[in-house]
Design an enzyme around this catalytic site. Structure first.
Site, PDB file in Angstrom:
ATOM      1  N   LYS A   1      45.777  34.344  31.755  1.00  0.00           N
ATOM      2  CA  LYS A   1      44.508  34.978  31.367  1.00  0.00           C
ATOM      3  C   LYS A   1      44.739  36.080  30.329  1.00  0.00           C
ATOM      4  CE  LYS A   1      40.182  35.782  31.096  1.00  0.00           C
ATOM      5  NZ  LYS A   1      39.758  37.118  31.062  1.00  0.00           N
TER       6      LYS A   1
ATOM      7  N   SER B   1      37.392  33.318  33.176  1.00  0.00           N
ATOM      8  CA  SER B   1      36.857  33.550  31.830  1.00  0.00           C
ATOM      9  C   SER B   1      35.521  32.870  31.640  1.00  0.00           C
ATOM     10  CB  SER B   1      37.833  33.042  30.770  1.00  0.00           C
ATOM     11  OG  SER B   1      37.273  33.279  29.489  1.00  0.00           O
ATOM     12  N   GLY B   2      34.704  33.512  30.818  1.00  0.00           N
ATOM     13  CA  GLY B   2      33.411  32.920  30.480  1.00  0.00           C
ATOM     14  C   GLY B   2      32.272  33.907  30.596  1.00  0.00           C
TER      15      GLY B   2
ATOM     16  N   HIS C   1      45.214  34.377  27.130  1.00  0.00           N
ATOM     17  CA  HIS C   1      43.893  33.900  26.702  1.00  0.00           C
ATOM     18  C   HIS C   1      43.183  35.027  25.962  1.00  0.00           C
ATOM     19  CE1 HIS C   1      39.532  33.961  27.339  1.00  0.00           C
ATOM     20  NE2 HIS C   1      39.554  32.634  27.278  1.00  0.00           N
ATOM     21  N   ASN C   2      43.204  36.204  26.545  1.00  0.00           N
ATOM     22  CA  ASN C   2      42.512  37.330  25.920  1.00  0.00           C
ATOM     23  C   ASN C   2      43.181  37.776  24.625  1.00  0.00           C
ATOM     24  OD1 ASN C   2      40.980  37.159  28.252  1.00  0.00           O
ATOM     25  ND2 ASN C   2      40.818  39.357  28.511  1.00  0.00           N
TER      26      ASN C   2
ATOM     27  N   LYS D   1      39.877  46.848  26.499  1.00  0.00           N
ATOM     28  CA  LYS D   1      40.207  47.186  27.893  1.00  0.00           C
ATOM     29  C   LYS D   1      41.681  46.992  28.200  1.00  0.00           C
ATOM     30  CE  LYS D   1      35.671  46.047  29.765  1.00  0.00           C
ATOM     31  NZ  LYS D   1      35.372  44.787  29.047  1.00  0.00           N
TER      32      LYS D   1
ATOM     33  N   GLY E   1      30.868  38.850  40.179  1.00  0.00           N
ATOM     34  CA  GLY E   1      31.001  38.441  41.572  1.00  0.00           C
ATOM     35  C   GLY E   1      29.738  37.752  42.068  1.00  0.00           C
TER      36      GLY E   1
ATOM     37  N   HIS F   1      76.766  47.900  14.127  1.00  0.00           N
ATOM     38  CA  HIS F   1      76.149  47.008  15.118  1.00  0.00           C
ATOM     39  C   HIS F   1      76.657  45.576  15.033  1.00  0.00           C
ATOM     40  CE1 HIS F   1      73.566  50.148  16.513  1.00  0.00           C
ATOM     41  NE2 HIS F   1      73.083  50.359  15.292  1.00  0.00           N
TER      42      HIS F   1
ATOM     43  N   ASN G   1      40.828  41.038  35.486  1.00  0.00           N
ATOM     44  CA  ASN G   1      41.828  40.992  34.414  1.00  0.00           C
ATOM     45  C   ASN G   1      42.965  41.952  34.736  1.00  0.00           C
ATOM     46  OD1 ASN G   1      40.723  39.092  32.652  1.00  0.00           O
ATOM     47  ND2 ASN G   1      39.345  40.605  31.731  1.00  0.00           N
TER      48      ASN G   1
ATOM     49  N   LEU H   1      30.102  42.837  44.213  1.00  0.00           N
ATOM     50  CA  LEU H   1      28.936  42.019  43.824  1.00  0.00           C
ATOM     51  C   LEU H   1      28.326  42.494  42.507  1.00  0.00           C
ATOM     52  CD1 LEU H   1      27.345  41.535  47.379  1.00  0.00           C
ATOM     53  CD2 LEU H   1      28.856  39.992  46.110  1.00  0.00           C
TER      54      LEU H   1
ATOM     55  N   GLU I   1      41.963  35.571  22.148  1.00  0.00           N
ATOM     56  CA  GLU I   1      40.572  36.000  21.900  1.00  0.00           C
ATOM     57  C   GLU I   1      40.537  37.170  20.894  1.00  0.00           C
ATOM     58  OE1 GLU I   1      38.266  36.659  25.600  1.00  0.00           O
ATOM     59  OE2 GLU I   1      37.771  38.627  24.787  1.00  0.00           O
TER      60      GLU I   1
HETATM   61  C1  6PG Z   1      36.630  36.467  29.305  1.00  0.00           C
HETATM   62  C2  6PG Z   1      36.756  37.745  28.535  1.00  0.00           C
HETATM   63  C3  6PG Z   1      36.614  38.909  29.473  1.00  0.00           C
HETATM   64  C4  6PG Z   1      36.281  40.215  28.791  1.00  0.00           C
HETATM   65  C5  6PG Z   1      37.430  40.792  28.009  1.00  0.00           C
HETATM   66  C6  6PG Z   1      36.992  41.735  26.949  1.00  0.00           C
HETATM   67  O1  6PG Z   1      37.579  35.715  29.265  1.00  0.00           O
HETATM   68  O2  6PG Z   1      35.583  36.223  29.905  1.00  0.00           O
HETATM   69  O3  6PG Z   1      37.979  37.811  27.909  1.00  0.00           O
HETATM   70  O4  6PG Z   1      37.755  38.946  30.236  1.00  0.00           O
HETATM   71  O5  6PG Z   1      35.147  40.080  28.030  1.00  0.00           O
HETATM   72  O6  6PG Z   1      38.198  41.495  28.941  1.00  0.00           O
HETATM   73  O7  6PG Z   1      38.116  42.421  26.567  1.00  0.00           O
HETATM   74  P1  6PG Z   1      38.093  43.717  25.701  1.00  0.00           P
HETATM   75  O8  6PG Z   1      37.088  44.652  26.342  1.00  0.00           O
HETATM   76  O9  6PG Z   1      39.481  44.248  25.777  1.00  0.00           O
HETATM   77  O10 6PG Z   1      37.663  43.296  24.348  1.00  0.00           O
END
Ligand code: 6PG
Length: 478
Positions: A175, A121-122, A178-179, A253, A8, A444, A95, A4, A182
């Site tokens: 996901k 995400s969000g 997606h990151n 991360k 969560g 090679h 993640n 939580l 990002e």
């Molecule tokens: C999301 C974000 C979320 C988080 C990232 C940050 O989609 O809501 O991507 O998952 O903010 O994990 O990633 P870093 O800490 O690696 O920048």
């Protein structure tokens, strides 16, 4: 819901808002208490007792966990699964690394418990008012929970930003990518900031206005929008702009790195994303950079051009580089889908990324159209609409990179994006030389442009080269 924390709790409140009767579990009594307080008259039950939590759930149960990736996920599975029965569904909304998800799914399947990996995400407000959800796993189990997921997900033109993506780790894989995208987009934005701040000497309020203006046009996206807002924020203690008080080392991360690693493993070029990860690593060398800034001084003439015109070029360059970054992520998804049997529908992925998630952008509507017209499109740069958009802006992309080189301001992600574009549109690359070298030093072998087969040359032995027509048979070694 197990866990939580902010995510969560917010997801549960979101479910409660939609009239669902839900339960939350966390060992931390302050988190449980705060959820109880906030729940009001929503049908939300919260407890610190695992048994009580399990008893509150209707069979077949659906348990969603939102805990940090890695060991905490395994700890929850270890504690919760003995209380679950055949046909129950356990969902990991963190993640997590996709290969971990595959393993967990397999282990739980032996106990006839369905396991789902679901990208969420969000951030905090997405979880509370409408995230983008990326679930993957057993399709029949999904059918049981999709009404809840569709209710809580963000909506774009009435369409929910959630869809069943595919089996096993499909959801977590999407996901991760997606990151990765990002990472690419945030790095590109950081480079526009560097050019305008360090290069053009623009003030924070001016930067706010520029990003705000950008967010109203074709660059409209969550990341450009929050970038504009960041330049407005003033620190209440010092009265200074927040942006000037933040240390310039970017943390991570792991999801960006996993994207780059997966791309390498699947041999898919994603150099803007790779560079974005590299740049986080470079940013962390703060002390060394500080020392090197004294040691490695290079004088460059200040910007002397027309600032307004340059900002306009930068805007166009950013849009082109954004398309290229998305292109890299989508090509990776396409290959991964074939390799791992996800059977991803990239139109659906584009659709559920249009709202709720961090990389949501107007551009995704065009990407969706591209995949709608051609579901197996190999590369978005070959879509008639998107290719035209990049071609119309590539001169500006080159121009801002030239200026950055003259100013000594690194624009690694822009350079990577342009290199991807130029590399992808090169009918001939210098890789023939690489092949010759590999054959020279390691035998090679190589293929020829004028004959079929695999060849090896004894490079340092003086050799009479036979006519190519004969060469195939005579020198074929494999
Ligand atoms: C999301 C974000 C979320 C988080 C990232 C940050 O989609 O809501 O991507 O998952 O903010 O994990 O990633 P870093 O800490 O690696 O920048």
């Amino acid at each position: 819901m197990v866990g939580l924390g902010v995510m969560g709790r917010n997801l549960l409140l979101n479910m409660g808002d939609h009239g669902f009767s839900v339960a939350g579990f966390d060992l931390d009594s302050t988190k449980v208490e705060s959820l109880r307080q906030e729940a009001g008259n929503r049908k939300i039950f919260a407890t610190t007792a695992l048994k009580e939590f399990i008893l509150a759930l209707k069979s077949p149960r659906a348990v969603l966990m939102l805990v940090p990736a890695g060991a905490p996920v395994d700890a929850v599975i270890r504690d919760v699964h003995p209380h679950l029965s055949e046909g129950d569904l356990l969902i990991d909304g963190g993640n997590s690394f996709f290969k971990d998800t595959n393993l967990r799914e397999k282990t739980l399947a032996e106990k006839k418990i369905h396991f789902f990996g679901m990208g969420v995400s969000g951030g905090e407000s997405g979880a509370r008012y409408g995230p983008s959800l990326m679930p993957g796993g057993d399709k029949t189990a999904y059918n049981r929970i999709h009404p809840i997921l569709e209710a809580i997900a963000a909506k774009v033109n009435g369409e929910p930003c959630v869809a069943y993506l595919g089996p096993t780790s499909a959801g977590h894989y999407v996901k991760i990518i997606h990151n990765g995208i990002e990472y690419g987009l945030t790095q590109l934005l950081a480079e526009t900031y560097d050019l305008m701040h360090r290069g053009l000497d623009l003030t924070n309020p001016e930067l706010h206005d520029i990003y705000h203006d950008w967010s109203q046009g074709e660059l409209n996206s969550y990341l450009v929008e929050i970038t504009a807002n960041i330049f407005k924020q003033v620190d209440s203690e010092t009265g200074k702009h927040m942006i000037d008080l933040i240390l310039d080392t970017a943390k991570q991360k792991g999801t960006g790195m996993w994207t780059a690693e997966s791309a390498m493993e699947l041999h898919v070029p994603t150099n803007t994303i790779d560079t974005a990860v590299t740049w986080r690593n470079l940013s962390s060398l703060k002390d060394e950079r500080q020392a090197a800034s004294e040691l490695l001084k290079v004088s460059s003439a200040p910007f002397s051009g027309d600032k307004k015109a340059f900002v306009n070029q930068l805007k166009n360059a950013l849009y082109a580089a954004m398309i290229i970054t998305f292109t890299q992520g989508m090509t990776l998804l396409r290959t991964a889908s074939k390799t791992y049997g996800y059977d991803l529908n990239l139109e659906v992925v584009s659709r559920i990324w249009r709202g709720g998630c961090i990389i949501r952008a107007g551009l995704l509507e065009k990407m969706r159209d591209a995949y709608r017209k051609q579901s197996d499109l190999s590369n978005l740069l070959t879509d008639p609409v998107l290719s035209k958009e990049v071609l119309a802006r590539q001169a500006d992309l080159r121009a801002i990179i030239r200026t950055s080189v003259d100013l000594g301001i690194p624009t690694a992600a822009f350079m990577a994006s342009l290199a991807y574009f130029d590399g992808y549109r090169s009918a001939r690359l210098p890789s023939n030389l690489t092949q010759a070298q590999r054959d020279y030093f390691g035998a090679h072998t190589y293929e020829r442009t004028d004959a079929k087969g695999v060849f090896h040359t004894r490079w340092d032995a003086p050799e009479v080269v036979p006519p190519p027509a004969l060469a195939g048979k005579e020198r074929q070694t494999l």
